[in-house]
Design a protein around this motif. Structure first.
Motif, PDB file in Angstrom:
ATOM      1  N   ASP A  34       1.071  -1.341  -0.130  1.00 43.68           N
ATOM      2  CA  ASP A  34      -0.087  -0.001  -0.010  1.00 43.68           C
ATOM      3  C   ASP A  34       0.968   1.292  -0.039  1.00 43.68           C
ATOM      4  N   ALA A  35       1.349   1.782  -1.245  1.00 43.29           N
ATOM      5  CA  ALA A  35       2.057   2.708  -1.183  1.00 43.29           C
ATOM      6  C   ALA A  35       1.540   4.184  -0.569  1.00 43.29           C
ATOM      7  N   VAL A  36       0.271   4.508  -0.518  1.00 44.93           N
ATOM      8  CA  VAL A  36      -0.232   5.409   0.305  1.00 44.93           C
ATOM      9  C   VAL A  36      -0.161   5.378   1.682  1.00 44.93           C
ATOM     10  N   ALA A  37      -0.353   4.341   2.251  1.00 47.49           N
ATOM     11  CA  ALA A  37       0.105   3.979   3.673  1.00 47.49           C
ATOM     12  C   ALA A  37       1.405   4.144   3.979  1.00 47.49           C
ATOM     13  N   ARG A  38       2.395   3.698   3.048  1.00 53.32           N
ATOM     14  CA  ARG A  38       3.743   3.766   3.453  1.00 53.32           C
ATOM     15  C   ARG A  38       4.180   5.196   3.365  1.00 53.32           C
ATOM     16  N   ARG A  39       3.706   6.029   2.338  1.00 59.18           N
ATOM     17  CA  ARG A  39       4.065   7.464   2.260  1.00 59.18           C
ATOM     18  C   ARG A  39       3.464   8.064   3.658  1.00 59.18           C
ATOM     19  N   ALA A  40       2.080   7.720   3.830  1.00 62.16           N
ATOM     20  CA  ALA A  40       1.280   8.380   4.983  1.00 62.16           C
ATOM     21  C   ALA A  40       2.480   8.201   6.361  1.00 62.16           C
ATOM     22  N   ALA A  41       2.755   6.946   6.708  1.00 59.60           N
ATOM     23  CA  ALA A  41       3.784   6.557   7.606  1.00 59.60           C
ATOM     24  C   ALA A  41       5.111   7.366   7.664  1.00 59.60           C
ATOM     25  N   ALA A  42       5.766   7.333   6.750  1.00 57.91           N
ATOM     26  CA  ALA A  42       6.976   8.094   6.329  1.00 57.91           C
ATOM     27  C   ALA A  42       6.684   9.647   6.821  1.00 57.91           C
ATOM     28  N   TYR A  43       5.618  10.129   6.187  1.00 62.48           N
ATOM     29  CA  TYR A  43       5.530  11.569   6.478  1.00 62.48           C
ATOM     30  C   TYR A  43       5.142  11.922   8.145  1.00 62.48           C
ATOM     31  N   ALA A  44       4.397  10.953   8.666  1.00 63.36           N
ATOM     32  CA  ALA A  44       4.186  11.057   9.981  1.00 63.36           C
ATOM     33  C   ALA A  44       5.634  10.851  10.949  1.00 63.36           C
ATOM     34  N   ILE A  45       6.203   9.975  10.435  1.00 60.39           N
ATOM     35  CA  ILE A  45       7.679   9.724  11.268  1.00 60.39           C
ATOM     36  C   ILE A  45       8.463  11.173  11.012  1.00 60.39           C
ATOM     37  N   GLN A  46       8.573  11.430   9.676  1.00 57.61           N
ATOM     38  CA  GLN A  46       9.319  12.629   9.499  1.00 57.61           C
ATOM     39  C   GLN A  46       8.566  13.872  10.390  1.00 57.61           C
ATOM     40  N   THR A  47       7.456  13.978  10.658  1.00 57.47           N
ATOM     41  CA  THR A  47       6.910  14.932  11.065  1.00 57.47           C
ATOM     42  C   THR A  47       7.232  15.079  12.753  1.00 57.47           C
ATOM     43  N   ILE A  48       7.180  13.753  13.206  1.00 59.80           N
ATOM     44  CA  ILE A  48       7.633  13.339  14.537  1.00 59.80           C
ATOM     45  C   ILE A  48       9.117  14.019  14.803  1.00 59.80           C
ATOM     46  N   SER A  49       9.869  13.552  13.980  1.00 55.69           N
ATOM     47  CA  SER A  49      11.320  13.852  13.828  1.00 55.69           C
ATOM     48  C   SER A  49      11.598  15.390  13.914  1.00 55.69           C
ATOM     49  N   GLU A  50      10.803  15.931  13.239  1.00 51.82           N
ATOM     50  CA  GLU A  50      10.826  17.411  13.168  1.00 51.82           C
ATOM     51  C   GLU A  50      10.351  18.202  14.456  1.00 51.82           C
ATOM     52  N   ALA A  51       9.140  17.611  14.960  1.00 50.28           N
ATOM     53  CA  ALA A  51       8.734  17.977  16.296  1.00 50.28           C
ATOM     54  C   ALA A  51       9.702  17.961  17.333  1.00 50.28           C
ATOM     55  N   VAL A  52      10.349  16.689  17.181  1.00 48.29           N
ATOM     56  CA  VAL A  52      11.322  16.611  18.305  1.00 48.29           C
ATOM     57  C   VAL A  52      12.467  17.763  18.687  1.00 48.29           C
ATOM     58  N   ARG A  53      12.854  18.026  17.208  1.00 47.16           N
ATOM     59  CA  ARG A  53      13.735  19.327  17.222  1.00 47.16           C
ATOM     60  C   ARG A  53      13.219  20.486  17.758  1.00 47.16           C
ATOM     61  N   ARG A  54      11.965  20.731  18.051  1.00 46.69           N
ATOM     62  CA  ARG A  54      11.394  21.865  18.711  1.00 46.69           C
ATOM     63  C   ARG A  54      11.024  21.835  20.269  1.00 46.69           C
ATOM     64  N   ILE A  55      11.496  20.498  20.683  1.00 41.31           N
ATOM     65  CA  ILE A  55      11.391  20.563  22.003  1.00 41.31           C
ATOM     66  C   ILE A  55      12.701  20.977  22.776  1.00 41.31           C
ATOM     67  N   PRO A  56      12.525  21.748  23.793  1.00 39.78           N
ATOM     68  CA  PRO A  56      13.944  21.959  24.566  1.00 39.78           C
ATOM     69  C   PRO A  56      14.556  21.033  24.982  1.00 39.78           C
ATOM     70  N   GLU A  57      15.864  20.918  24.885  1.00 37.91           N
ATOM     71  CA  GLU A  57      16.989  19.781  25.345  1.00 37.91           C
ATOM     72  C   GLU A  57      16.717  19.580  26.715  1.00 37.91           C
ATOM     73  N   ASP A  58      16.398  20.461  27.533  1.00 33.86           N
ATOM     74  CA  ASP A  58      16.186  20.142  29.282  1.00 33.86           C
ATOM     75  C   ASP A  58      14.862  19.245  29.369  1.00 33.86           C
TER      76      ASP A  58
END
Length: 116
Positions: A34-58
């Protein structure tokens, strides 16, 4: 004015819910086909990755057992090496890693609600 870090945490939780929804509706075999599910999953994981960068290190330091570096790094890998990311790795992240990450995010949100 800096952006409220709890927004990034909530963004993570929203994307984790997307991943849980995909995993609940699919088997690994169905996911791979399911190419759509794979892309949705990859996008969600990318978003999580980027959001973690916006959380303070402490805030991240309050949860030292979490692989923050890997979480931040997977977004780059998905963006730049998307053709090399195995569907099995995405599936493992969705079905195993996200459960613990959800718990950590909820604890982080509870700890810092109203802090910003």
């Amino acid at each position: 004015m800096t952006k409220d870090p709890t927004i990034a945490i909530r963004d993570c939780l929203a994307e984790i819910a997307v991943l849980h929804g995909i995993a609940a509706q699919k088997t690994l075999h169905e996911f791979r086909n399911d190419a759509v599910a794979r892309r949705a999953a990859a996008y969600a994981i990318q978003t999580i990755s980027e959001a973690v960068r916006r959380i303070p290190e402490d805030w991240l330091a309050d949860f030292p057992t979490e692989p923050w570096g890997q979480i931040k790094g997977i977004g780059n890998r998905l963006r730049h090496e998307y053709f090399r990311v195995d569907d099995g790795i995405l599936w493992e992240i969705m079905t195993t890693d996200m459960h613990a990450l959800k718990t950590v995010r909820e604890a982080m949100l509870a700890r810092h609600a109203g802090a910003s």
